[in-house]
Design an enzyme around this catalytic site. Sequence first.
Site, PDB file in Angstrom:
ATOM      1  N   TYR A 244       0.822  -1.220   0.000  1.00 46.95           N
ATOM      2  CA  TYR A 244       0.000   0.000   0.000  1.00 46.95           C
ATOM      3  C   TYR A 244       0.850   1.261   0.000  1.00 46.95           C
ATOM      4  O   TYR A 244       0.410   2.313  -0.455  1.00 46.95           O
ATOM      5  CB  TYR A 244      -0.895   0.037   1.245  1.00 46.95           C
ATOM      6  CG  TYR A 244      -2.210  -0.696   1.118  1.00 46.95           C
ATOM      7  CD1 TYR A 244      -2.250  -2.054   0.859  1.00 46.95           C
ATOM      8  CD2 TYR A 244      -3.419  -0.014   1.268  1.00 46.95           C
ATOM      9  CE1 TYR A 244      -3.452  -2.728   0.773  1.00 46.95           C
ATOM     10  CE2 TYR A 244      -4.625  -0.675   1.178  1.00 46.95           C
ATOM     11  CZ  TYR A 244      -4.638  -2.027   0.928  1.00 46.95           C
ATOM     12  OH  TYR A 244      -5.836  -2.686   0.838  1.00 46.95           O
TER      13      TYR A 244
ATOM     14  N   LYS B 121       3.279 -15.248   3.018  1.00 46.14           N
ATOM     15  CA  LYS B 121       3.475 -16.021   1.776  1.00 46.14           C
ATOM     16  C   LYS B 121       4.980 -16.283   1.683  1.00 46.14           C
ATOM     17  O   LYS B 121       5.659 -15.874   0.731  1.00 46.14           O
ATOM     18  CB  LYS B 121       2.926 -15.205   0.591  1.00 46.14           C
ATOM     19  CG  LYS B 121       2.923 -15.925  -0.742  1.00 46.14           C
ATOM     20  CD  LYS B 121       1.872 -17.025  -0.857  1.00 46.14           C
ATOM     21  CE  LYS B 121       2.040 -17.776  -2.164  1.00 46.14           C
ATOM     22  NZ  LYS B 121       1.130 -18.951  -2.265  1.00 46.14           N
TER      23      LYS B 121
ATOM     24  N   ASP C 167      -2.732 -18.273   1.070  1.00 45.00           N
ATOM     25  CA  ASP C 167      -3.705 -18.963   0.215  1.00 45.00           C
ATOM     26  C   ASP C 167      -4.412 -20.084   0.984  1.00 45.00           C
ATOM     27  O   ASP C 167      -5.631 -20.222   0.922  1.00 45.00           O
ATOM     28  CB  ASP C 167      -3.059 -19.483  -1.085  1.00 45.00           C
ATOM     29  CG  ASP C 167      -1.767 -20.241  -0.854  1.00 45.00           C
ATOM     30  OD1 ASP C 167      -1.244 -20.237   0.280  1.00 45.00           O
ATOM     31  OD2 ASP C 167      -1.264 -20.856  -1.813  1.00 45.00           O
TER      32      ASP C 167
ATOM     33  N   ASP D 138      -6.319  -7.002   4.433  1.00 44.99           N
ATOM     34  CA  ASP D 138      -7.442  -6.372   3.740  1.00 44.99           C
ATOM     35  C   ASP D 138      -8.321  -7.452   3.111  1.00 44.99           C
ATOM     36  O   ASP D 138      -9.546  -7.458   3.273  1.00 44.99           O
ATOM     37  CB  ASP D 138      -6.906  -5.422   2.659  1.00 44.99           C
ATOM     38  CG  ASP D 138      -8.018  -4.779   1.860  1.00 44.99           C
ATOM     39  OD1 ASP D 138      -8.993  -4.310   2.484  1.00 44.99           O
ATOM     40  OD2 ASP D 138      -7.931  -4.755   0.616  1.00 44.99           O
TER      41      ASP D 138
ATOM     42  N   ASP E   8     -12.301  -9.075   4.479  1.00 42.32           N
ATOM     43  CA  ASP E   8     -13.543  -9.081   3.681  1.00 42.32           C
ATOM     44  C   ASP E   8     -14.074 -10.507   3.615  1.00 42.32           C
ATOM     45  O   ASP E   8     -15.276 -10.746   3.701  1.00 42.32           O
ATOM     46  CB  ASP E   8     -13.302  -8.545   2.259  1.00 42.32           C
ATOM     47  CG  ASP E   8     -13.684  -7.073   2.122  1.00 42.32           C
ATOM     48  OD1 ASP E   8     -13.505  -6.334   3.109  1.00 42.32           O
ATOM     49  OD2 ASP E   8     -14.141  -6.671   1.033  1.00 42.32           O
TER      50      ASP E   8
HETATM   51  C1  IPM Z   1     -10.364  -1.198   4.068  1.00 44.35           C
HETATM   52  C2  IPM Z   1     -10.604  -0.648   2.685  1.00 44.35           C
HETATM   53  C3  IPM Z   1      -9.454   0.276   2.305  1.00 44.35           C
HETATM   54  C4  IPM Z   1      -8.177  -0.543   2.333  1.00 44.35           C
HETATM   55  C5  IPM Z   1      -9.623   0.998   0.957  1.00 44.35           C
HETATM   56  C6  IPM Z   1     -10.906   1.788   0.887  1.00 44.35           C
HETATM   57  C7  IPM Z   1      -8.444   1.868   0.628  1.00 44.35           C
HETATM   58  O1  IPM Z   1     -10.764  -1.681   1.761  1.00 44.35           O
HETATM   59  O2  IPM Z   1     -10.253  -0.408   5.005  1.00 44.35           O
HETATM   60  O3  IPM Z   1     -10.308  -2.420   4.207  1.00 44.35           O
HETATM   61  O4  IPM Z   1      -7.853  -1.214   1.348  1.00 44.35           O
HETATM   62  O5  IPM Z   1      -7.475  -0.486   3.338  1.00 44.35           O
HETATM   63 MG    MG Z   2     -10.847  -3.599   2.630  1.00 41.84          MG
END
Ligand code: IPM
Ligand code: MG
Length: 353
Positions: free
Chosen positions: A141, A186, A219, A243, A247
């Site tokens: 990032y 990884k 993975d 990240d 999700d």
């Molecule tokens: C999160 C989001 C952010 C990230 C984006 C919006 C930049 O996906 O906070 O998880 O990737 O960190």
């Molecule tokens: Mg995110």
Amino acid sequence: MQADIVVLPGDGIGPEITACAVRVLQQIAQKFGHEFRFQTHLIGGAAIDASGEALPAVTLDACRGADAVLLGAVGGPKWSDPKAPVRPEQGLLAIRQALGLYANLRPVSTHPAVLDRAPIKAELLQGVDMIVVRELTGGIYFGKRSRTADHATDECAYSRSEIERVVRRAFRLAQARRGYLVSVDKANVLDTSRLWREVTTRIGAEEFPDVRLEHQLVDSMAMHLIARPREYDVIVTENMFGDILTDEASLLAGSLGLLPSASLGEGRIGLYEPIHGSAPDIAGRGIANPYATILSAALLLRHSLGLEAEAAAIEKAVSDALYAGCFTGDIAVKGQTALNTEQAAEAVLARLV
Ligand code: IPM
Ligand code: MG
């Protein structure tokens, strides 16, 4: 207690959900005899529209002077042109970095009332309760980038000290919980991951011999997280893996709309935000789920203000609302009337004791 809280509603559903969390904090202040002073500032697309910058200096200065920051979400199609000189997400990355918030805590648990809402078999989900600690200010990032018409690079870099500080935090958390830490990398491919594994192993052996440490490749972790989520307690990983895995982990909770996060550094100040995005498809309709942001406010009270009883009161109120079937559209089943954002907030306020 007196505290200064900066509210950054951001874009999309951000203003709707942060408004709910502020109401909850105001009620807490009243009930428990605190004085919370709120200041609202722009970030993301809303800030780009107003000033051309995703994180205006006035916003950052206000955050630097505050005890805690509550953020909604940033981004949306309006600012997504790949040729745009600045994107809303840059504001979020810049504030995390400027405030030195390197440890992102993302608790994931499955509430009994929403067990059957997740797309995963309920029997796998009973009792899921974990915290993912995501490194937040390093890695791909924040590495060097390059771009020509036909070539692009994103560098992934980590230093020993960047790894040490976030891993120590995860070990301490694991110590206070079930004494089990899984570090995700990884290391079969990446040098940053080999350094990550080396540092984590050494810190575990030297400083936390009482914590059981396990390494997993990202993975296979993506698979284990769904196949046997109950086994995990604290998971620590680098920025992008965290990240992606969080999700994925949101599927365990039944909805992305239920998951809060805390971003912490060395000092008292922290940034608290739901892990979901700005949901432009439903923005402005008053139907977004405010629970993740309300739960982020609870984390704010716990981590930045040290108000554990107040934090627990909010968490209990949200839990009770879920037990009572107070669901917004993301968790309601077909045929059930879903609450709108305001009704969901009211459901929590009414149960806040
Ligand atoms: C999160 C989001 C952010 C990230 C984006 C919006 C930049 O996906 O906070 O998880 O990737 O960190
Ligand atoms: Mg995110």
